[in-house]
Scaffold this active site. Structure first.
Site, PDB file in Angstrom:
ATOM      1  CG  ASP A 127       4.526 -23.519  11.727  1.00  0.00           C
ATOM      2  OD1 ASP A 127       4.757 -22.401  10.970  1.00  0.00           O
ATOM      3  OD2 ASP A 127       3.617 -24.211  11.796  1.00  0.00           O
ATOM      4  CG  PHE A 181       1.887 -11.147  15.860  1.00  0.00           C
ATOM      5  CD1 PHE A 181       2.536 -11.194  17.216  1.00  0.00           C
ATOM      6  CD2 PHE A 181       2.004 -12.202  15.155  1.00  0.00           C
ATOM      7  CE1 PHE A 181       3.338 -12.593  17.387  1.00  0.00           C
ATOM      8  CE2 PHE A 181       2.286 -13.486  15.320  1.00  0.00           C
ATOM      9  CZ  PHE A 181       3.224 -13.660  16.477  1.00  0.00           C
ATOM     10  N   GLY A 182      -1.276 -10.793  14.977  1.00  0.00           N
ATOM     11  CA  GLY A 182      -1.996 -11.951  14.881  1.00  0.00           C
ATOM     12  C   GLY A 182      -3.551 -12.075  15.682  1.00  0.00           C
ATOM     13  CE1 TYR A 183      -6.951 -16.092  13.791  1.00  0.00           C
ATOM     14  CE2 TYR A 183      -4.651 -16.733  13.944  1.00  0.00           C
ATOM     15  CZ  TYR A 183      -5.994 -16.778  13.118  1.00  0.00           C
ATOM     16  OH  TYR A 183      -6.312 -17.313  11.992  1.00  0.00           O
ATOM     17  CE  LYS A 188       2.171 -13.146  22.435  1.00  0.00           C
ATOM     18  NZ  LYS A 188       2.197 -12.659  21.194  1.00  0.00           N
ATOM     19  CG  ASN A 191       6.237 -11.989  12.942  1.00  0.00           C
ATOM     20  OD1 ASN A 191       6.400 -10.904  13.626  1.00  0.00           O
ATOM     21  ND2 ASN A 191       4.992 -12.668  12.673  1.00  0.00           N
ATOM     22  NE  ARG A 209       6.643 -17.085  18.428  1.00  0.00           N
ATOM     23  CZ  ARG A 209       5.501 -16.207  18.563  1.00  0.00           C
ATOM     24  NH1 ARG A 209       5.018 -15.238  19.468  1.00  0.00           N
ATOM     25  NH2 ARG A 209       4.376 -16.789  17.664  1.00  0.00           N
TER      26      ARG A 209
HETATM   27  P1  IMP Z   1       3.821 -18.461  11.977  1.00  0.00           P
HETATM   28  O1  IMP Z   1       3.461 -19.603  10.756  1.00  0.00           O
HETATM   29  O2  IMP Z   1       4.343 -19.375  13.161  1.00  0.00           O
HETATM   30  O3  IMP Z   1       4.517 -17.499  11.603  1.00  0.00           O
HETATM   31  O4  IMP Z   1       2.320 -18.349  12.703  1.00  0.00           O
HETATM   32  C1  IMP Z   1       1.261 -18.647  11.954  1.00  0.00           C
HETATM   33  C2  IMP Z   1      -0.082 -17.670  12.622  1.00  0.00           C
HETATM   34  O5  IMP Z   1      -0.165 -18.145  13.852  1.00  0.00           O
HETATM   35  C3  IMP Z   1       0.276 -16.023  12.590  1.00  0.00           C
HETATM   36  O6  IMP Z   1       0.130 -15.515  11.363  1.00  0.00           O
HETATM   37  C4  IMP Z   1      -0.749 -15.593  13.634  1.00  0.00           C
HETATM   38  O7  IMP Z   1      -1.881 -15.679  12.938  1.00  0.00           O
HETATM   39  C5  IMP Z   1      -0.734 -16.873  14.563  1.00  0.00           C
HETATM   40  N1  IMP Z   1       0.109 -16.685  15.776  1.00  0.00           N
HETATM   41  C6  IMP Z   1       1.302 -17.220  16.088  1.00  0.00           C
HETATM   42  N2  IMP Z   1       1.670 -16.704  17.190  1.00  0.00           N
HETATM   43  C7  IMP Z   1       0.932 -15.934  17.514  1.00  0.00           C
HETATM   44  C8  IMP Z   1       0.998 -15.123  18.605  1.00  0.00           C
HETATM   45  O8  IMP Z   1       1.966 -14.919  19.704  1.00  0.00           O
HETATM   46  N3  IMP Z   1      -0.287 -14.230  18.990  1.00  0.00           N
HETATM   47  C9  IMP Z   1      -1.028 -14.192  17.761  1.00  0.00           C
HETATM   48  N4  IMP Z   1      -1.003 -14.994  16.832  1.00  0.00           N
HETATM   49  C10 IMP Z   1      -0.264 -15.574  16.649  1.00  0.00           C
END
Ligand code: IMP
Length: 189
Positions: free
Chosen positions: A64, A145-147, A168, A9, A174
């Site tokens: 994770d 990204f993501g949410y 952020k 990522n 994180r």
């Molecule tokens: P991962 O398995 O740690 O890569 O993350 C799982 C999922 O959690 C990501 O695909 C996002 O949908 C969500 N996520 C984790 N961290 C963040 C963030 O900092 N912002 C937004 N979404 C997050």
């Protein structure tokens, strides 16, 4: 100092680079490991073990993370990336989250990040960071990204996706977990 990191990522690599100055971040995606642990720490350990086996004698790290929504009993949780099904689809995940919270007034949520570390001697450690906030009624912002466009951290009226990267990082799940990693790496020098 160099650190192998189990991710593909690019957003995470950028955040890690910003949060761990002076550390050379070397991404190594563990690809086909099954992340089937019931919690974030367990999944981070599965991923870090997969890359530590490839880089003996090196620092290795895996994270994770995910979103936990109080009114949804902690969902999407460890299924955050694939909340709306496989393959991972961010717009679909965000749309499903809003749908599942339609008419729900309790919007409390938190992001959690577990980071697993393996040191050059093979010792394992897991640290966690959390960021509390709420889920907005509609998305705003384009950063991150993501949410991120749906998550408004406590004390703010803007979403993660409307904050500058260092804003952020200073408060994120994180950021908090990596501050602890920075301390651990600093102690080992
Ligand atoms: P991962 O398995 O740690 O890569 O993350 C799982 C999922 O959690 C990501 O695909 C996002 O949908 C969500 N996520 C984790 N961290 C963040 C963030 O900092 N912002 C937004 N979404 C997050």
């Amino acid at each position: 100092m160099r650190l192998f990191v189990a991710t593909h990522n690019a957003h995470k690599v950028r955040e890690m680079t910003q949060l761990l100055p002076g550390v050379e971040i070397l991404p190594d995606d563990p690809a086909d490991v099954e992340e089937n642990a019931p919690d974030f720490g367990g999944n981070a350990l599965i991923k870090v073990r997969a890359i530590a086996a490839r880089h003996p004698g090196e620092w290795c790290m895996a994270d994770d993370s995910g979103l936990e929504v109080a009114a949804l009993g902690g969902a999407p949780g460890v299924r955050s990336a694939r909340y709306a099904g496989e393959p991972s689809n961010t717009p679909a995940n965000n749309a499903l989250l809003l749908k599942n919270l339609e008419g729900v007034t309790d919007r409390r949520a938190n992001f959690t990040c577990a980071v697993a570390l393996v040191d050059p001697a093979g010792r394992e450690r897991v640290v966690e960071g959390r960021c509390f906030g709420r889920i907005a009624e509609s998305p705003s912002g384009v950063a991150g990204f993501g949410y991120d466009p749906l998550f408004v951290p406590d004390g703010y009226d803007r979403s993660f996706a409307e904050l500058p990267a260092d804003g952020k990082n200073a408060i994120s799940h994180r950021g908090r977990a990596l501050a602890e990693v920075k301390r651990i790496l600093g102690e080992s020098k």
